[in-house]
Design a protein around this motif. Structure first.
Motif, PDB file in Angstrom:
ATOM      1  N   LEU A 312       0.856  -1.185   0.000  1.00  0.00           N
ATOM      2  CA  LEU A 312       0.000   0.000   0.000  1.00  0.00           C
ATOM      3  C   LEU A 312       0.895   1.239   0.000  1.00  0.00           C
ATOM      4  O   LEU A 312       1.466   1.606   1.011  1.00  0.00           O
ATOM      5  CB  LEU A 312      -0.914   0.006   1.225  1.00  0.00           C
ATOM      6  N   LYS A 313       1.015   1.867  -1.161  1.00  0.00           N
ATOM      7  CA  LYS A 313       1.879   3.026  -1.312  1.00  0.00           C
ATOM      8  C   LYS A 313       1.233   4.278  -0.734  1.00  0.00           C
ATOM      9  O   LYS A 313       1.891   5.101  -0.090  1.00  0.00           O
ATOM     10  CB  LYS A 313       2.201   3.230  -2.801  1.00  0.00           C
ATOM     11  N   GLU A 314      -0.063   4.446  -0.963  1.00  0.00           N
ATOM     12  CA  GLU A 314      -0.790   5.604  -0.437  1.00  0.00           C
ATOM     13  C   GLU A 314      -2.286   5.326  -0.511  1.00  0.00           C
ATOM     14  O   GLU A 314      -2.730   4.401  -1.194  1.00  0.00           O
ATOM     15  CB  GLU A 314      -0.454   6.873  -1.226  1.00  0.00           C
ATOM     16  N   TYR A 315      -3.066   6.141   0.227  1.00  0.00           N
ATOM     17  CA  TYR A 315      -4.516   5.992   0.188  1.00  0.00           C
ATOM     18  C   TYR A 315      -5.162   7.344   0.445  1.00  0.00           C
ATOM     19  O   TYR A 315      -4.565   8.235   1.058  1.00  0.00           O
ATOM     20  CB  TYR A 315      -5.000   4.959   1.210  1.00  0.00           C
ATOM     21  N   SER A 316      -6.383   7.504  -0.028  1.00  0.00           N
ATOM     22  CA  SER A 316      -7.077   8.785   0.056  1.00  0.00           C
ATOM     23  C   SER A 316      -8.047   8.789   1.230  1.00  0.00           C
ATOM     24  O   SER A 316      -8.316   7.767   1.861  1.00  0.00           O
ATOM     25  CB  SER A 316      -7.837   9.052  -1.243  1.00  0.00           C
ATOM     26  N   ASP A 317      -8.605   9.963   1.512  1.00  0.00           N
ATOM     27  CA  ASP A 317      -9.693  10.073   2.470  1.00  0.00           C
ATOM     28  C   ASP A 317     -10.964   9.501   1.859  1.00  0.00           C
ATOM     29  O   ASP A 317     -11.065   9.288   0.648  1.00  0.00           O
ATOM     30  CB  ASP A 317      -9.931  11.540   2.844  1.00  0.00           C
ATOM     31  N   VAL A 318     -11.952   9.277   2.710  1.00  0.00           N
ATOM     32  CA  VAL A 318     -13.256   8.825   2.237  1.00  0.00           C
ATOM     33  C   VAL A 318     -13.970   9.995   1.559  1.00  0.00           C
ATOM     34  O   VAL A 318     -14.023  11.099   2.097  1.00  0.00           O
ATOM     35  CB  VAL A 318     -14.113   8.293   3.396  1.00  0.00           C
ATOM     36  N   LYS A 332     -16.539   6.170  -0.896  1.00  0.00           N
ATOM     37  CA  LYS A 332     -15.437   5.455  -1.550  1.00  0.00           C
ATOM     38  C   LYS A 332     -14.097   5.926  -0.999  1.00  0.00           C
ATOM     39  O   LYS A 332     -13.959   7.029  -0.474  1.00  0.00           O
ATOM     40  CB  LYS A 332     -15.478   5.674  -3.069  1.00  0.00           C
ATOM     41  N   ARG A 333     -13.117   5.059  -1.118  1.00  0.00           N
ATOM     42  CA  ARG A 333     -11.739   5.385  -0.749  1.00  0.00           C
ATOM     43  C   ARG A 333     -10.830   4.705  -1.765  1.00  0.00           C
ATOM     44  O   ARG A 333     -11.072   3.543  -2.136  1.00  0.00           O
ATOM     45  CB  ARG A 333     -11.411   4.888   0.651  1.00  0.00           C
ATOM     46  N   GLU A 334      -9.792   5.392  -2.201  1.00  0.00           N
ATOM     47  CA  GLU A 334      -8.898   4.841  -3.215  1.00  0.00           C
ATOM     48  C   GLU A 334      -7.545   4.495  -2.605  1.00  0.00           C
ATOM     49  O   GLU A 334      -6.954   5.309  -1.879  1.00  0.00           O
ATOM     50  CB  GLU A 334      -8.719   5.827  -4.374  1.00  0.00           C
ATOM     51  N   LEU A 335      -7.071   3.285  -2.924  1.00  0.00           N
ATOM     52  CA  LEU A 335      -5.751   2.819  -2.498  1.00  0.00           C
ATOM     53  C   LEU A 335      -4.851   2.727  -3.724  1.00  0.00           C
ATOM     54  O   LEU A 335      -5.312   2.439  -4.820  1.00  0.00           O
ATOM     55  CB  LEU A 335      -5.843   1.441  -1.841  1.00  0.00           C
ATOM     56  N   THR A 336      -3.566   2.951  -3.537  1.00  0.00           N
ATOM     57  CA  THR A 336      -2.585   2.758  -4.600  1.00  0.00           C
ATOM     58  C   THR A 336      -1.658   1.627  -4.191  1.00  0.00           C
ATOM     59  O   THR A 336      -1.001   1.698  -3.154  1.00  0.00           O
ATOM     60  CB  THR A 336      -1.768   4.032  -4.859  1.00  0.00           C
TER      61      THR A 336
END
Length: 620
Positions: A312-318, A332-336
């Motif tokens: 998991l390199k980074e993730y966003s807020d909901v 939704k939340r996005e993971l990289t």
């Protein structure tokens, strides 16, 4: 080199029972006398995996067995052939209608021989199988035929192994990959790896409810579904992670549009289905993965499912977006994710998964089972109701990925599996793509070509410097639950959507700021994540400074400018004060990682473009 086979192994195996764990878990050296693909069992339906029957020899006797499907690659890659000497490291023994079924679960090739070792004979007096394919036998349909089948005697030496009672069935279970509609009397020992919520449905024949589970053993996975009264009875008895004996279900052809498993069959749980919890869980993995690397996702078709493991390199807020099918908002939340292939991919969590997600550590390893592959401007992934997410799983792939990332993988410049769009009637948005960065002027010219009637956005990647931030309306008072705007009412702040009143609002950024690069200047709009990146603090802190001291607030605005970021933008035509314009919303903002940027430039210098003009001598 002289090869010594394990004499007596076939005889011991012939007289073994499923409880002889020491025999099945220890290593044995034998030779393959025959290797034959088994014919398809369902007319008109292709199996997802071929099955291979083998004949094993210990130099004195030979015996038949089956290869587990996970060993098929050894056949396809020519590692296994006639007269190959192997080490059997693990196998399983089951009984199907009083017939022994041996399955090789793990083997290792020792050598390739040209001739048979010794002069082995069958342990039960049979001859070597002929290469003619076998055809499935039709199930008996008359009462006399059933009585005849039930009165058949087991093979010599197996008089105590035939399951005849419920307690005996607990030791003589059937492998999942061997299930088919042609078998009625079976029992599987399997772990529940996924259990859905109870779902309602409505058809022309009426309404009802159902749930489904995924059963897994060491040979494969299968989906099972229960409806209405049966669902009510079985739902509380099945728990994820536990192991059960399951029998008297109906094996049908799988409805592929409802399942992400490769199994061609599924189980219908019925009123007479028997389910009993098993406390002996050895040799049953928690989850069975078939991982695809991030770089290979392009080879998987849209709407298919895949198993993926990555850092998991980074993730966003909901965030919230409106549903296309209804007016309700979806969270939704996005993971990289990144892996050894040098690629990254964006994966979306929805609903409760998005809200409850919390990484166990910085840059954890996460394994995903059965995520949906999309073509949202490239390749993207999404969790569905049957998907499984596990952080830092105790599996070899996870440990290998952790070691790679900690020993230098974190320095790799990853190539996104998404790409930015050019206008062709509207494109989807992906992740920031360094290789397709556009100057602001080129973005503006391309966005201006969007027709007035088209409401679909374009997505761009760009790099620009913040030059000015409008400070008069930098944040709004928000509800702590839904993030909607709250209104001051009496001694509190009321949210009309949630019908709640808060003593203090939770401020969230709503920014308008000018950026510039060598080609020009544009105005961007951004929300909370963008503001926290630019200011390096929460909106509540900035508003407190603004209300307390204008001079300190102006200094804060000044310090936030003259910094460069990578942006993923969403360009969309809209109307404001009766004026048609292009609005540039920031979907993602990334601080520059100068180590990654330098590595990207070095990689660029190795390309044909970077090598042009160099002929080995000085140009001056």
């Amino acid at each position: 080199m002289s090869i010594q086979l394990e004499e007596g192994f076939c005889h011991r195996l012939h007289n073994a029972t499923p409880n002889d764990t020491e025999l099945f878990e220890s290593s044995h050296t034998v030779q393959l006398l025959s290797l034959k693909k088994v014919g398809k069992f369902t007319e008109g339906v292709d199996q997802p995996s071929d099955r291979y029957r083998v004949v094993l020899s210990d130099g004195t006797h030979f015996i038949q067995a089956m290869l587990a499907t996970q060993l098929n690659d050894m056949v396809l890659e020519k590692h296994l052939r006639r007269f190959t000497v192997i080490c059997v490291e693990r196998l399983s023994c089951n009984y199907v209608q009083a017939k022994r079924l041996l399955i090789l679960m793990a083997i290792r090739v020792i050598s390739q021989e040209d001739t048979k070792i010794g002069d082995p004979v069958s342990v039960d007096g049979t001859t070597l199988p002929t290469p003619a394919p076998e055809k499935p036998q039709q199930q008996p349909t008359t009462k006399s035929a059933v009585q005849s089948s039930n009165s058949s005697k087991p093979a010599p030496g197996n008089s105590n192994a035939q399951p005849s009672t419920r307690s005996a069935a607990k030791t003589n279970w059937h492998p999942i990959e061997g299930l088919s509609p042609y078998q009625n009397n079976w029992t599987i020992k399997a772990r529940v790896t996924q259990k859905s919520e109870m779902k309602n449905y409505s058809t022309k024949n009426g309404e009802g409810h159902l749930f489904n589970v995924t059963f897994m053993d060491e040979t494969g996975e299968i989906r099972a579904t229960a409806f209405n009264v049966v669902a009510d009875a079985l739902y509380p008895r099945l728990e994820e992670g536990k192991v059960y004996y399951v029998s008297k279900g109906k094996v049908n052809l799988a409805k592929k549009k409802f399942s992400n498993l490769t199994n061609d069959y599924e189980i219908g749980l019925e009123k007479n289905t028997e389910i009993e919890e098993c406390l002996e869980t050895t040799n049953l993995p928690m989850i069975k993965y078939n991982f695809t690397t991030v770089a290979d996702l392009h080879d998987i078709s849209k709407d298919s499912t895949a198993d993926v493991i990555g850092i998991l390199k980074e993730y966003s807020d909901v965030t919230e977006i409106p549903s296309k099918a209804s007016s309700r908002m979806l969270k939704k939340r996005e993971l990289t994710l990144v892996d050894k292939s040098g690629s990254s991919v964006r994966l979306t969590l929805w609903g409760n998964q998005a809200e409850n997600f919390s990484p166990e550590e910085q840059y954890p390893v996460i394994a995903f089972k059965g995520v949906k592959v999309g073509d949202f401007n490239g390749r993207s992934l999404g969790m569905v109701s049957s998907s499984i997410m596990t952080q830092n799983p105790d599996i070899p792939e996870s440990h290998a990925l952790r070691g790679w990332y900690d020993s230098g993988g974190s320095d790799v410049s990853f190539q996104p599996q998404t790409s930015t769009g050019t206008y062709s009637g509207g494109t989807g948005g992906g992740g920031f793509n360094r290789s397709e960065i556009k100057p602001l002027l080129d973005m503006k010219l391309e966005a201006n070509r969007i027709p007035d009637s088209d409401e679909k956005p374009l997505f761009f990647s760009t790099r620009a410097t913040v030059m000015h931030i409008r400070g008069d309306n930098i944040a709004y008072a928000a509800c702590e639950t839904c993030n909607k705007k709250v209104i001051e009412e009496g001694a509190g702040w009321k949210c009309e959507k949630c019908d709640k009143t808060w003593p203090q609002p939770c401020y969230r950024y709503i920014l308008s700021f000018a950026v510039s690069d060598h080609s020009g200047q544009l105005w961007f709009q951004g929300f909370n994540e963008v503001g926290e990146t630019i200011f390096g603090r929460k909106a509540n802190e900035v508003i407190e400074i603004k209300d307390r001291n204008d001079a300190e607030y102006n200094v804060l605005l000044y310090q936030a400018c003259s910094k460069t970021y990578n942006f993923l933008l969403r360009a969309k035509r809209d109307s404001y004060n009766d004026q048609n314009r292009i609005r540039y919303g920031v979907s993602r903002i990334l601080e520059l990682n100068y180590k990654e940027e330098c590595q990207a430039l070095l990689d660029l210098m190795e390309t044909p473009w970077g090598q042009q003009g160099f002929t080995g001598g000085s140009e001056f």
